[in-house]
Structure formats: structure tokens, C-alpha cells
Design a protein around this motif. Structure first.
Motif, PDB file in Angstrom:
ATOM      1  N   ALA A  21       0.829  -1.204   0.000  1.00 42.10           N
ATOM      2  CA  ALA A  21       0.000   0.000   0.000  1.00 42.10           C
ATOM      3  C   ALA A  21       0.864   1.255   0.000  1.00 42.10           C
ATOM      4  O   ALA A  21       0.552   2.241  -0.674  1.00 42.10           O
ATOM      5  CB  ALA A  21      -0.938  -0.001   1.203  1.00 42.10           C
ATOM      6  N   GLU A  22       1.963   1.223   0.750  1.00 39.54           N
ATOM      7  CA  GLU A  22       2.848   2.388   0.794  1.00 39.54           C
ATOM      8  C   GLU A  22       3.552   2.595  -0.538  1.00 39.54           C
ATOM      9  O   GLU A  22       3.745   3.730  -0.990  1.00 39.54           O
ATOM     10  CB  GLU A  22       3.857   2.207   1.923  1.00 39.54           C
ATOM     11  N   LEU A  23       3.935   1.508  -1.173  1.00 41.88           N
ATOM     12  CA  LEU A  23       4.564   1.602  -2.494  1.00 41.88           C
ATOM     13  C   LEU A  23       3.574   2.160  -3.517  1.00 41.88           C
ATOM     14  O   LEU A  23       3.940   2.997  -4.352  1.00 41.88           O
ATOM     15  CB  LEU A  23       5.071   0.229  -2.935  1.00 41.88           C
ATOM     16  N   MET A  24       2.330   1.715  -3.447  1.00 44.04           N
ATOM     17  CA  MET A  24       1.324   2.233  -4.376  1.00 44.04           C
ATOM     18  C   MET A  24       1.042   3.705  -4.116  1.00 44.04           C
ATOM     19  O   MET A  24       0.850   4.483  -5.060  1.00 44.04           O
ATOM     20  CB  MET A  24       0.054   1.407  -4.284  1.00 44.04           C
ATOM     21  N   ALA A  25       1.027   4.114  -2.849  1.00 46.51           N
ATOM     22  CA  ALA A  25       0.811   5.529  -2.533  1.00 46.51           C
ATOM     23  C   ALA A  25       1.941   6.377  -3.083  1.00 46.51           C
ATOM     24  O   ALA A  25       1.715   7.447  -3.665  1.00 46.51           O
ATOM     25  CB  ALA A  25       0.691   5.700  -1.020  1.00 46.51           C
TER      26      ALA A  25
END
Length: 220
Positions: A21-25
């Protein structure tokens, strides 16, 4: 509704399962800032606070990362919109207002709002991604609007209009506002207050859609 992709401030405190999720953000922020071509995987990893090797544990390419952003960020909004259309008990006008309002809150006020401009500018160079976006976002979004308009026409609330053309006309003003924000806006200023803009659009839209009330003739 779906949560918005959001970066976390303290990399060392992150759980392993939180990293996708952090990578996608981080990827969404960079895609919107720099475009698809200008975004490098090492920059995504750096913004997310992980190594490039860690990024590759979850995404094997920039294309896969972009598709994940769309699947996790936009597709759930459309799926929830489909559920709303299925269960909504009010008028077609209220359904239309709710769909547009929810879409704006979940997408228009976040970094996801930069994706339409990104796709318009990059589609010609990346037709496979453009086809993916069309299938995952545009076609389901049109279906939501089609079902809403058909509902209003079937009940007599809306005039019998060319539904496919009406879908384009309804979407176009909102897309123009987003494109302005991520193109001329940074240089020339965002010329419109979003809430006033959407209210005006909705008022004009209903003026063209709602079936006029029959005129009562007064006997003389």
C-alpha cells in the motif's frame, strides 16, 4: 467507501504487510507529478522508504505497479458505486447527485484526480496501459452512468435522451476541471471552486434531463 492510498511517515515502524500500500501511494504521487515515463522505480522505492529490491518483491515492473494503483485506488470506488446503484431507493436525480458527489470525495479530492490527465497524455505511447484503464475504469464508470440515466428515463423522471452521448456530456466538465488542475492550474491558478463548479454543473444537467411538468391550462 474505499480508503485513499496514503503514505506513512515512519519507514522503520512499518509492518511488512503494509509495504504494498505504501509503495502504491508513493507511485501514485510520482505518476501524477512526473508522468509515467518520468517515474522511476528507484524513486518510488525511495519515496516509500524501502530499497528497490524490496519493491521488486511486490511488483515486477512499473506497468504492474501502475495497474495495482488503479485496481486498489479506483476500481473499488466503481464497485461501490455499482452497489449504490443496485440498492438506491430515491429518485434518479438524487442517485445522480450522490454518484457524482461520492466520486468527487473519493477521487477528485485525492491524488487519484491526476490519473485522467496522466492517461490522456500517456495513452498514445502506452496503448496496453490505455486499454487496461479503459476496461478497468472508463467502461465500468460509463455503465454506472448508463444505468442511472436509463432508470430515470424508464420512470419518466428524465426525458428520453441519447444515453451514450449524455454520458460523455455529463463526464466532460468534471474531466476538464481535473485536467486543468494538473496542467494549466499550477501555472495559471485553479480558476474554479470545485463545490460551486459541481453544483452549477448539476443544476444545468438536471435542467436538460428532467421531464418538464405538464402545463395546466386555465379555462376562460
Amino acid at each position: 467507501m474505499v480508503h485513499v492510498l496514503k503514505a506513512v511517515a515512519h519507514p522503520r515502524q512499518r509492518r511488512k504487510e503494509a509495504r504494498p500500500a505504501e509503495l502504491m501511494a508513493a507511485a501514485l504521487e510520482l505518476f501524477v507529478e512526473k508522468g509515467f515515463v518520468g517515474t522511476r522505480l528507484e524513486d518510488v522505492a525511495a519515496r516509500a522508504g524501502v530499497s528497490k529490491g524490496t519493491l521488486y518483491l511486490y511488483f515486477d515492473s512499473k506497468e504492474a505497479l501502475f495497474k495495482a494503483v488503479i485496481r486498489e485506488g479506483i476500481v473499488p470506488i466503481l464497485e461501490e458505486g455499482a452497489g449504490l446503484v443496485d440498492s438506491f431507493e430515491g429518485s434518479a436525480a438524487d442517485l445522480l447527485r450522490t454518484l457524482i458527489g461520492e466520486w468527487w470525495q473519493r477521487m477528485g479530492t485525492t491524488h487519484l484526480a491526476g490519473v485522467p490527465k496522466l492517461m490522456i497524455s500517456e495513452a498514445g505511447n502506452f496503448p496496453e496501459l490505455a486499454n487496461f484503464y479503459n476496461d478497468a475504469v472508463i467502461l465500468p464508470g460509463r455503465d454506472l452512468m448508463r444505468r442511472t440515466l436509463q432508470r430515470g428515463i424508464a420512470s419518466g423522471e428524465f426525458r428520453a435522451v441519447d444515453v451514450e452521448t449524455a454520458i460523455d456530456v455529463i463526464f466532460a466538465p468534471v474531466l476538464m476541471m481535473l485536467i486543468w488542475r494538473y496542467s494549466l492550474g499550477p501555472c495559471c491558478g485553479n480558476a474554479h471552486d470545485p463545490q460551486a463548479y459541481l453544483k452549477t454543473q448539476f443544476d444545468l444537467m438536471l435542467g436538460g434531463l428532467v421531464t418538464p411538468a405538464p402545463r395546466v391550462r386555465i379555462a376562460r
